[in-house]
Design an enzyme around this catalytic site. Structure first.
Site, PDB file in Angstrom:
ATOM      1  N   TYR A 144       0.839  -1.208   0.000  1.00  0.00           N
ATOM      2  CA  TYR A 144       0.000   0.000   0.000  1.00  0.00           C
ATOM      3  C   TYR A 144       0.875   1.260   0.000  1.00  0.00           C
ATOM      4  O   TYR A 144       0.719   2.130  -0.855  1.00  0.00           O
ATOM      5  CB  TYR A 144      -0.915  -0.031   1.216  1.00  0.00           C
ATOM      6  CG  TYR A 144      -1.907   1.101   1.307  1.00  0.00           C
ATOM      7  CD1 TYR A 144      -3.036   1.138   0.488  1.00  0.00           C
ATOM      8  CD2 TYR A 144      -1.730   2.141   2.227  1.00  0.00           C
ATOM      9  CE1 TYR A 144      -3.950   2.168   0.576  1.00  0.00           C
ATOM     10  CE2 TYR A 144      -2.643   3.174   2.326  1.00  0.00           C
ATOM     11  CZ  TYR A 144      -3.752   3.187   1.507  1.00  0.00           C
ATOM     12  OH  TYR A 144      -4.660   4.218   1.593  1.00  0.00           O
ATOM     13  N   GLU A 146       4.214   1.752  -0.518  1.00  0.00           N
ATOM     14  CA  GLU A 146       5.085   1.913  -1.685  1.00  0.00           C
ATOM     15  C   GLU A 146       4.255   1.990  -2.963  1.00  0.00           C
ATOM     16  O   GLU A 146       4.645   2.656  -3.921  1.00  0.00           O
ATOM     17  CB  GLU A 146       6.105   0.782  -1.767  1.00  0.00           C
ATOM     18  CG  GLU A 146       7.117   0.781  -0.628  1.00  0.00           C
ATOM     19  CD  GLU A 146       8.092   1.963  -0.664  1.00  0.00           C
ATOM     20  OE1 GLU A 146       8.067   2.756  -1.617  1.00  0.00           O
ATOM     21  OE2 GLU A 146       8.870   2.095   0.285  1.00  0.00           O
ATOM     22  N   LYS A 148       1.373   3.472  -3.272  1.00  0.00           N
ATOM     23  CA  LYS A 148       0.916   4.873  -3.391  1.00  0.00           C
ATOM     24  C   LYS A 148       2.077   5.799  -3.731  1.00  0.00           C
ATOM     25  O   LYS A 148       1.906   6.782  -4.458  1.00  0.00           O
ATOM     26  CB  LYS A 148       0.267   5.321  -2.076  1.00  0.00           C
ATOM     27  CG  LYS A 148      -1.094   4.697  -1.809  1.00  0.00           C
ATOM     28  CD  LYS A 148      -2.190   5.293  -2.681  1.00  0.00           C
ATOM     29  CE  LYS A 148      -3.556   4.728  -2.284  1.00  0.00           C
ATOM     30  NZ  LYS A 148      -4.652   5.256  -3.087  1.00  0.00           N
ATOM     31  N   ARG A 185     -10.789  -0.836   9.895  1.00  0.00           N
ATOM     32  CA  ARG A 185     -10.076   0.333  10.405  1.00  0.00           C
ATOM     33  C   ARG A 185     -10.611   0.697  11.784  1.00  0.00           C
ATOM     34  O   ARG A 185     -11.681   0.249  12.188  1.00  0.00           O
ATOM     35  CB  ARG A 185     -10.203   1.501   9.419  1.00  0.00           C
ATOM     36  CG  ARG A 185      -9.226   1.358   8.279  1.00  0.00           C
ATOM     37  CD  ARG A 185      -9.373   2.430   7.236  1.00  0.00           C
ATOM     38  NE  ARG A 185     -10.491   2.172   6.331  1.00  0.00           N
ATOM     39  CZ  ARG A 185     -10.793   2.923   5.286  1.00  0.00           C
ATOM     40  NH1 ARG A 185     -10.085   3.993   5.021  1.00  0.00           N
ATOM     41  NH2 ARG A 185     -11.814   2.622   4.506  1.00  0.00           N
ATOM     42  N   ASP A 271       3.263  -0.681  12.346  1.00  0.00           N
ATOM     43  CA  ASP A 271       2.151   0.231  12.642  1.00  0.00           C
ATOM     44  C   ASP A 271       2.737   1.602  13.028  1.00  0.00           C
ATOM     45  O   ASP A 271       3.509   1.701  13.984  1.00  0.00           O
ATOM     46  CB  ASP A 271       1.348  -0.347  13.818  1.00  0.00           C
ATOM     47  CG  ASP A 271      -0.041   0.224  13.908  1.00  0.00           C
ATOM     48  OD1 ASP A 271      -0.966  -0.401  13.372  1.00  0.00           O
ATOM     49  OD2 ASP A 271      -0.199   1.299  14.524  1.00  0.00           O
TER      50      ASP A 271
HETATM   51  P1  NAD Z   1     -12.629   1.784   0.390  1.00  0.00           P
HETATM   52  O1  NAD Z   1     -11.913   0.493   0.523  1.00  0.00           O
HETATM   53  O2  NAD Z   1     -13.959   1.951   1.023  1.00  0.00           O
HETATM   54  O3  NAD Z   1     -12.797   2.178  -1.147  1.00  0.00           O
HETATM   55  C1  NAD Z   1     -11.932   1.756  -2.152  1.00  0.00           C
HETATM   56  C2  NAD Z   1     -12.766   1.365  -3.370  1.00  0.00           C
HETATM   57  O4  NAD Z   1     -11.894   0.971  -4.434  1.00  0.00           O
HETATM   58  C3  NAD Z   1     -13.688   0.174  -3.079  1.00  0.00           C
HETATM   59  O5  NAD Z   1     -14.971   0.459  -3.544  1.00  0.00           O
HETATM   60  C4  NAD Z   1     -13.044  -0.960  -3.855  1.00  0.00           C
HETATM   61  O6  NAD Z   1     -13.956  -1.953  -4.246  1.00  0.00           O
HETATM   62  C5  NAD Z   1     -12.414  -0.214  -5.014  1.00  0.00           C
HETATM   63  N1  NAD Z   1     -11.301  -0.951  -5.629  1.00  0.00           N
HETATM   64  C6  NAD Z   1     -10.250  -1.538  -5.010  1.00  0.00           C
HETATM   65  N2  NAD Z   1      -9.443  -2.092  -5.916  1.00  0.00           N
HETATM   66  C7  NAD Z   1      -9.990  -1.836  -7.139  1.00  0.00           C
HETATM   67  C8  NAD Z   1      -9.628  -2.171  -8.462  1.00  0.00           C
HETATM   68  N3  NAD Z   1      -8.512  -2.879  -8.720  1.00  0.00           N
HETATM   69  N4  NAD Z   1     -10.418  -1.771  -9.473  1.00  0.00           N
HETATM   70  C9  NAD Z   1     -11.547  -1.065  -9.232  1.00  0.00           C
HETATM   71  N5  NAD Z   1     -11.953  -0.725  -7.990  1.00  0.00           N
HETATM   72  C10 NAD Z   1     -11.174  -1.101  -6.963  1.00  0.00           C
HETATM   73  O7  NAD Z   1     -11.608   2.901   0.926  1.00  0.00           O
HETATM   74  P2  NAD Z   1     -11.785   4.477   1.072  1.00  0.00           P
HETATM   75  O8  NAD Z   1     -11.524   4.824   2.482  1.00  0.00           O
HETATM   76  O9  NAD Z   1     -13.021   4.945   0.425  1.00  0.00           O
HETATM   77  O10 NAD Z   1     -10.517   4.980   0.235  1.00  0.00           O
HETATM   78  C11 NAD Z   1     -10.647   5.527  -1.064  1.00  0.00           C
HETATM   79  C12 NAD Z   1      -9.283   5.997  -1.540  1.00  0.00           C
HETATM   80  O11 NAD Z   1      -8.784   7.000  -0.657  1.00  0.00           O
HETATM   81  C13 NAD Z   1      -8.232   4.888  -1.599  1.00  0.00           C
HETATM   82  O12 NAD Z   1      -7.419   5.087  -2.732  1.00  0.00           O
HETATM   83  C14 NAD Z   1      -7.418   5.126  -0.348  1.00  0.00           C
HETATM   84  O13 NAD Z   1      -6.091   4.680  -0.499  1.00  0.00           O
HETATM   85  C15 NAD Z   1      -7.497   6.633  -0.197  1.00  0.00           C
HETATM   86  N6  NAD Z   1      -7.305   7.028   1.213  1.00  0.00           N
HETATM   87  C16 NAD Z   1      -8.318   6.871   2.116  1.00  0.00           C
HETATM   88  C17 NAD Z   1      -8.089   7.209   3.438  1.00  0.00           C
HETATM   89  C18 NAD Z   1      -9.161   7.091   4.486  1.00  0.00           C
HETATM   90  O14 NAD Z   1      -8.864   7.342   5.663  1.00  0.00           O
HETATM   91  N7  NAD Z   1     -10.397   6.784   4.178  1.00  0.00           N
HETATM   92  C19 NAD Z   1      -6.837   7.685   3.846  1.00  0.00           C
HETATM   93  C20 NAD Z   1      -5.829   7.790   2.892  1.00  0.00           C
HETATM   94  C21 NAD Z   1      -6.080   7.482   1.572  1.00  0.00           C
HETATM   95  N1  UDP Z   2      -6.227  -0.136  15.681  1.00  0.00           N
HETATM   96  C1  UDP Z   2      -6.608  -0.619  16.914  1.00  0.00           C
HETATM   97  N2  UDP Z   2      -7.675  -1.468  16.963  1.00  0.00           N
HETATM   98  C2  UDP Z   2      -8.386  -1.823  15.884  1.00  0.00           C
HETATM   99  C3  UDP Z   2      -8.002  -1.321  14.619  1.00  0.00           C
HETATM  100  C4  UDP Z   2      -6.905  -0.482  14.553  1.00  0.00           C
HETATM  101  O1  UDP Z   2      -6.010  -0.298  17.936  1.00  0.00           O
HETATM  102  O2  UDP Z   2      -9.362  -2.593  16.027  1.00  0.00           O
HETATM  103  C5  UDP Z   2      -5.088   0.791  15.628  1.00  0.00           C
HETATM  104  C6  UDP Z   2      -4.024   0.432  14.584  1.00  0.00           C
HETATM  105  O3  UDP Z   2      -3.083  -0.458  15.124  1.00  0.00           O
HETATM  106  C7  UDP Z   2      -3.428   1.797  14.298  1.00  0.00           C
HETATM  107  C8  UDP Z   2      -4.621   2.755  14.459  1.00  0.00           C
HETATM  108  O4  UDP Z   2      -5.590   2.044  15.218  1.00  0.00           O
HETATM  109  O5  UDP Z   2      -2.455   2.128  15.243  1.00  0.00           O
HETATM  110  C9  UDP Z   2      -5.236   3.179  13.148  1.00  0.00           C
HETATM  111  O6  UDP Z   2      -5.485   2.011  12.395  1.00  0.00           O
HETATM  112  P1  UDP Z   2      -6.274   2.004  11.025  1.00  0.00           P
HETATM  113  O7  UDP Z   2      -6.218   0.611  10.513  1.00  0.00           O
HETATM  114  O8  UDP Z   2      -7.602   2.636  11.210  1.00  0.00           O
HETATM  115  O9  UDP Z   2      -5.449   2.999  10.077  1.00  0.00           O
HETATM  116  P2  UDP Z   2      -3.904   3.235   9.754  1.00  0.00           P
HETATM  117  O10 UDP Z   2      -3.044   2.386  10.633  1.00  0.00           O
HETATM  118  O11 UDP Z   2      -3.768   2.851   8.332  1.00  0.00           O
HETATM  119  O12 UDP Z   2      -3.710   4.669  10.044  1.00  0.00           O
END
Ligand code: NAD
Ligand code: UDP
Length: 312
Positions: A144, A146, A148, A185, A271
């Site tokens: 994820y 690398e 991105k 998450r 993490d």
């Molecule tokens: P999500 O998992 O709910 O949404 C991702 C969507 O992409 C899903 O609908 C999934 O089915 C689709 N998808 C995955 N692989 C695919 C593929 N190969 N072809 C077509 N569709 C595909 O996650 P989200 O939180 O809505 O995240 C959306 C975007 O924002 C992602 O790129 C994620 O990396 C980025 N992002 C989100 C967060 C966050 O906190 N929500 C933080 C940082 C970056």
């Molecule tokens: N985390 C946790 N319990 C859970 C899920 C996540 O303590 O049930 C922690 C995880 O280890 C991380 C933080 O919450 O330190 C955020 O995790 P998340 O998966 O939401 O996002 P990211 O680590 O990608 O920021």
């Protein structure tokens, strides 16, 4: 009216974005392979004459006329992106190449939903856009992180080499309604556990921090970035208020009036210890800052989960 392609449009953020773009009068193609997304997220848009759902994997080429492309397709939750890490890398690299190729061909502006994960386990705190990160290339998060980072590289190379009109945002942890119950998450896990009066699973000590942005704030920033003239980013979007996971757990237990107790489970590999964005650039370039504080955002999210989980 613009023709807008949203990849990952049936996911958590993508579905809110599609809704917003339809409301603004645009023609929206929502492309998704439903790996983590769900048609239910866009069910209310399905009959709309300006909305079209296409089941497609971005690792395969896709052709459509579009003025703008929001490229969000990629699982965002660690357990999901680690479920098939090779597919995650392919989604980030091949998917970005296909969307950039499409943008080049049709002259579309294309925005990448990148992530704070490009900073890895940051040694600089809080994180400005010019911090280059501390990322493991061989760990379980690397597909994820690398992936991105490579996607960002591709965006900037297509911009320099082919003049593609790019926008790159780095999203910090965002939460809200339409996160999946099984997303994995932290916010959705804790809320579902609290509503079921099950143990709240804190990984590690719970002293690690994250900064949580409510979805409406994030979508506003994303749309403003797409509309911003003459600025590619990368740009941090997130809420700079920082919380430990213990604080988050306590707040969710209080807001849900739950009887859940906190338990500690092993901390997953790599993490990040802390995470908090510097958003000065977003303030300057977009006039944007988050408006919803964590407690209010959690209320909305808890209400959503109460509804989808049945009677409470
Ligand atoms: P999500 O998992 O709910 O949404 C991702 C969507 O992409 C899903 O609908 C999934 O089915 C689709 N998808 C995955 N692989 C695919 C593929 N190969 N072809 C077509 N569709 C595909 O996650 P989200 O939180 O809505 O995240 C959306 C975007 O924002 C992602 O790129 C994620 O990396 C980025 N992002 C989100 C967060 C966050 O906190 N929500 C933080 C940082 C970056
Ligand atoms: N985390 C946790 N319990 C859970 C899920 C996540 O303590 O049930 C922690 C995880 O280890 C991380 C933080 O919450 O330190 C955020 O995790 P998340 O998966 O939401 O996002 P990211 O680590 O990608 O920021």
């Amino acid at each position: 009216m613009k023709r807008i392609l949203v990849t990952g449009g049936a996911g958590f953020l993508g579905s809110h974005l599609c809704e917003r773009l339809i409301k603004e009068g645009n023609d929206v193609i929502c492309l998704d392979n439903l790996f983590t997304g769900n048609k239910e997220n866009v069910r209310h848009l399905m009959e709309h004459p300006r909305f079209e759902f296409v089941r497609h994997d971005v690792t395969q080429p896709f052709y459509a006329e579009a003025d703008e492309i929001y490229h969000l397709a990629c699982p965002a939750s660690p357990p999901h992106y680690q479920r098939n890490p090779i597919q995650t890398s392919k989604t980030n690299v091949l998917g970005s190449m296909h969307m950039l190729g499409l943008a080049k061909r049709v002259g579309a502006r294309v925005l990448l939903a990148s992530t704070s994960e490009v900073y890895g386990d940051p040694l600089v705190h809080p994180q400005p856009e010019n911090y280059r990160g501390n990322v493991n290339t061989t760990g379980i998060r690397s597909c994820y992180d690398e992936g991105k980072r490579m996607a960002e590289t591709l965006f900037f190379d297509y911009h320099r080499q082919n003049g593609v009109d790019i926008r790159v945002i780095r999203i910090f942890n965002t939460y809200g309604p339409r996160m999946s119950q099984s997303d994995g998450r932290v916010v959705s896990n804790f809320i579902v556990q609290a509503l079921k009066n099950e143990n709240i699973t804190i990984y590690g000590s719970g002293q690690q921090t994250r900064s949580f942005c409510y979805v409406d704030d994030l979508i506003e920033g994303m749309v403003r970035m797409m509309e911003c003239v003459g600025f590619t980013g990368p740009l941090n979007l997130g809420n700079p208020k920082e919380f430990t996971m213990l604080e988050l757990a306590e707040m969710i237990v209080r807001l849900t009036k739950s009887e859940s107790k906190v338990i500690h489970l092993p901390l997953p590999e790599d993490d990040p210890v802390q995470r908090k964005p510097i958003i000065d650039l977003a303030k300057e370039k977009l006039g944007w800052k988050p408006l919803v504080d964590l407690e209010h955002g959690l209320y909305q999210t808890i209400d959503y989960f109460k509804t989808v989980m049945g009677s409470w």
